[in-house]
Design an enzyme around this catalytic site. Structure first.
Site, PDB file in Angstrom:
ATOM      1  CE  LYS A 115       1.754   8.623  -3.017  1.00 54.44           C
ATOM      2  NZ  LYS A 115       3.387   8.496  -2.879  1.00 54.44           N
ATOM      3  CE  LYS A 197      -1.426   1.596  -1.216  1.00 56.10           C
ATOM      4  NZ  LYS A 197      -0.168   1.837  -1.751  1.00 56.10           N
ATOM      5  CE  LYS A 200       4.734   3.643   3.262  1.00 58.27           C
ATOM      6  NZ  LYS A 200       6.061   4.119   2.860  1.00 58.27           N
TER       7      LYS A 200
HETATM    8  P1  TYM Z   1       6.019   1.993  -0.597  1.00 60.60           P
HETATM    9  O1  TYM Z   1       6.822   2.836   0.646  1.00 60.60           O
HETATM   10  O2  TYM Z   1       4.664   2.527  -0.772  1.00 60.60           O
HETATM   11  O3  TYM Z   1       5.725   0.704   0.056  1.00 60.60           O
HETATM   12  C1  TYM Z   1       6.827  -0.064   0.279  1.00 60.60           C
HETATM   13  C2  TYM Z   1       6.452  -1.671  -0.049  1.00 60.60           C
HETATM   14  O4  TYM Z   1       5.258  -2.194   0.670  1.00 60.60           O
HETATM   15  C3  TYM Z   1       4.311  -2.553  -0.317  1.00 60.60           C
HETATM   16  N1  TYM Z   1       2.775  -2.154   0.237  1.00 60.60           N
HETATM   17  C4  TYM Z   1       2.008  -3.484   0.286  1.00 60.60           C
HETATM   18  N2  TYM Z   1       2.067  -4.418   0.007  1.00 60.60           N
HETATM   19  C5  TYM Z   1       0.613  -5.215   0.307  1.00 60.60           C
HETATM   20  N3  TYM Z   1      -0.160  -4.583   0.900  1.00 60.60           N
HETATM   21  C6  TYM Z   1      -0.409  -3.138   0.986  1.00 60.60           C
HETATM   22  N4  TYM Z   1      -1.394  -2.713   1.461  1.00 60.60           N
HETATM   23  C7  TYM Z   1       1.037  -2.375   0.903  1.00 60.60           C
HETATM   24  N5  TYM Z   1       1.202  -1.132   0.857  1.00 60.60           N
HETATM   25  C8  TYM Z   1       2.565  -1.016   0.456  1.00 60.60           C
HETATM   26  C9  TYM Z   1       4.597  -1.740  -1.545  1.00 60.60           C
HETATM   27  O5  TYM Z   1       4.091  -2.499  -2.756  1.00 60.60           O
HETATM   28  C10 TYM Z   1       6.309  -1.513  -1.525  1.00 60.60           C
HETATM   29  O6  TYM Z   1       6.764  -2.976  -2.140  1.00 60.60           O
HETATM   30  N6  TYM Z   1       7.618   3.274  -4.994  1.00 60.60           N
HETATM   31  C11 TYM Z   1       7.884   2.366  -3.901  1.00 60.60           C
HETATM   32  C12 TYM Z   1       9.381   2.450  -3.318  1.00 60.60           C
HETATM   33  C13 TYM Z   1      10.517   2.396  -4.365  1.00 60.60           C
HETATM   34  C14 TYM Z   1      10.669   1.163  -4.978  1.00 60.60           C
HETATM   35  C15 TYM Z   1      11.853   1.669  -5.911  1.00 60.60           C
HETATM   36  C16 TYM Z   1      10.300  -0.375  -4.839  1.00 60.60           C
HETATM   37  C17 TYM Z   1      11.194   3.603  -4.711  1.00 60.60           C
HETATM   38  N7  TYM Z   1      12.058   2.697  -5.704  1.00 60.60           N
HETATM   39  C18 TYM Z   1      12.539   0.188  -6.740  1.00 60.60           C
HETATM   40  C19 TYM Z   1      10.853  -1.208  -5.913  1.00 60.60           C
HETATM   41  C20 TYM Z   1      11.904  -0.576  -6.671  1.00 60.60           C
HETATM   42  C21 TYM Z   1       6.864   2.779  -2.953  1.00 60.60           C
HETATM   43  O7  TYM Z   1       6.522   3.837  -2.835  1.00 60.60           O
HETATM   44  O8  TYM Z   1       6.819   1.704  -1.787  1.00 60.60           O
END
Ligand code: TYM
Length: 333
Positions: A115, A197, A200
């Site tokens: 990032k 990966k 979004k």
């Molecule tokens: P975020 O919003 O980036 O993504 C949400 C969830 O989607 C999963 N993910 C994927 N899994 C498989 N393949 C992909 N290409 C892919 N892209 C995203 C992520 O692993 C995630 O599970 N930091 C976290 C949000 C968060 C969180 C937490 C998660 C904040 N506090 C506490 C667990 C516990 C995040 O940015 O997710």
């Protein structure tokens, strides 16, 4: 006697358009997990502002994300569904945990490095502190299990380290959480750059399949997906990243094993294969989109779900925070 269930926590940031990676990596498991765990699901809007957001859009995306959780089968009567910023204990615990986290280890986090490269004009403290806030999210609820995609593994490991450090300095205060990664779909890759990966915030939106994409768009994106020149549908992620990613997506959406899928496409060409993957994805997304739209039309209901969730989360979070404050020697109101 009432059975005591383990606690499960997960969150998603209300940013950009969610992809099938988010669905397969975590969201789609939530419905079933509610049976076995006390679940808490958050719209992580405090994490979202580590990258500049448009306020009106952030508000709208937060509501839409809550609706998506419900469309995925989360039952707000059973599970806690809430918005992170509505529970102040997250920011408060984050501050305390910051004093148990080293600058060097934050600088080494993969996501921070990525990032920072993408937002070189805004490498703010929040971006660097992101994993500590995530640790605060998880540890506040005495979480046992965190279902996430593989890209979050490093953040989960640091949450465990921080919990252990605190527990060692004071006395056992936090549960040390475990990650739960799906067998199929823990890392869905970009359709055009299949070693990266699916994200979004992909530079090229044709590489990512968004949960809001209509059937034509889904079919078109899969049609353009990068494969190889072998014309052989086999799962071999090291040598055939594109085809293997498509097979993973196909299996995850159709609930078939890789061996079954390989048999099904034996002797078929990539054109037919990509069409079949697109079809199964579009057919699974359609009912999810319909339910999402139905829920989005009822803003009052969604706001009630958020308010109830925040109240329930607040109480649980307060309990842990109070314990922490006592141990570190803070006066409390
Ligand atoms: P975020 O919003 O980036 O993504 C949400 C969830 O989607 C999963 N993910 C994927 N899994 C498989 N393949 C992909 N290409 C892919 N892209 C995203 C992520 O692993 C995630 O599970 N930091 C976290 C949000 C968060 C969180 C937490 C998660 C904040 N506090 C506490 C667990 C516990 C995040 O940015 O997710």
């Amino acid at each position: 006697m009432e059975e005591v269930k383990k606690t499960l926590y997960s969150g998603v940031q209300p940013t950009n358009n969610l992809t099938i990676g988010n669905l397969l990596g975590t969201l789609r498991s939530w419905r079933g997990l509610q049976e076995d765990y006390d679940c808490i699901f958050a719209a992580a809007n405090m994490h979202a502002i580590t990258v500049r957001q448009n306020p009106a859009e952030l508000r709208q995306k937060t509501l839409a994300l809550i609706a998506l959780f419900l469309a995925c089968g989360v039952d707000p009567e059973k599970s806690i569904v809430y918005v992170q910023s509505q529970v102040p204990a997250h920011a408060e615990l984050c501050w305390a945990l910051n004093t148990f986290t080293y600058v060097g280890e934050m600088e080494r986090m993969t996501q921070f490095k990525d990032k920072s490269a993408r937002h070189a004009d805004n490498i703010n403290m929040g971006l660097m502190d992101y994993p500590v806030l995530m640790a605060a999210d998880i540890l506040l609820y005495q979480t046992d299990i965190v279902p996430v995609g593989l890209d979050q593994r490093q953040h989960l490991e640091i949450s465990r380290d921080i919990a252990q450090r605190f527990n060692n300095v004071y006395s056992p205060t936090f549960k040390v959480p475990e990650g739960l990664y799906p067998k199929m779909g823990a890392k869905i890759c970009d359709l055009l750059e299949p070693t990266k990966k699916m994200s979004k915030s992909a530079e090229n939106p044709n590489g990512a399949v968004f949960l809001s994409d209509d059937k034509d768009t889904v079919l078109r994106k899969f049609k353009r997906a990068v494969t190889d020149s072998e014309n052989c549908i086999k799962y071999a992620p090291e040598t055939k990243a594109g085809v293997s990613n498509l097979l993973t997506i196909y299996c995850a959406f159709s609930d078939k094993s890789v061996a079954e899928a390989e048999r099904e496409f034996d002797g078929k060409g990539y054109g037919d294969f990509k069409l079949a993957v697109g079809e199964v994805v579009a057919d699974k997304l359609a009912p999810l989109q319909a339910e999402h739209n139905r829920l989005l039309a009822d803003k009052a209901y969604l706001e009630k779900v958020m308010a109830d969730g925040a109240e329930r989360a607040y109480k649980l979070a307060r309990k842990t925070l109070s314990k922490v404050y006592k141990k570190i020697g803070f006066y409390q109101v």
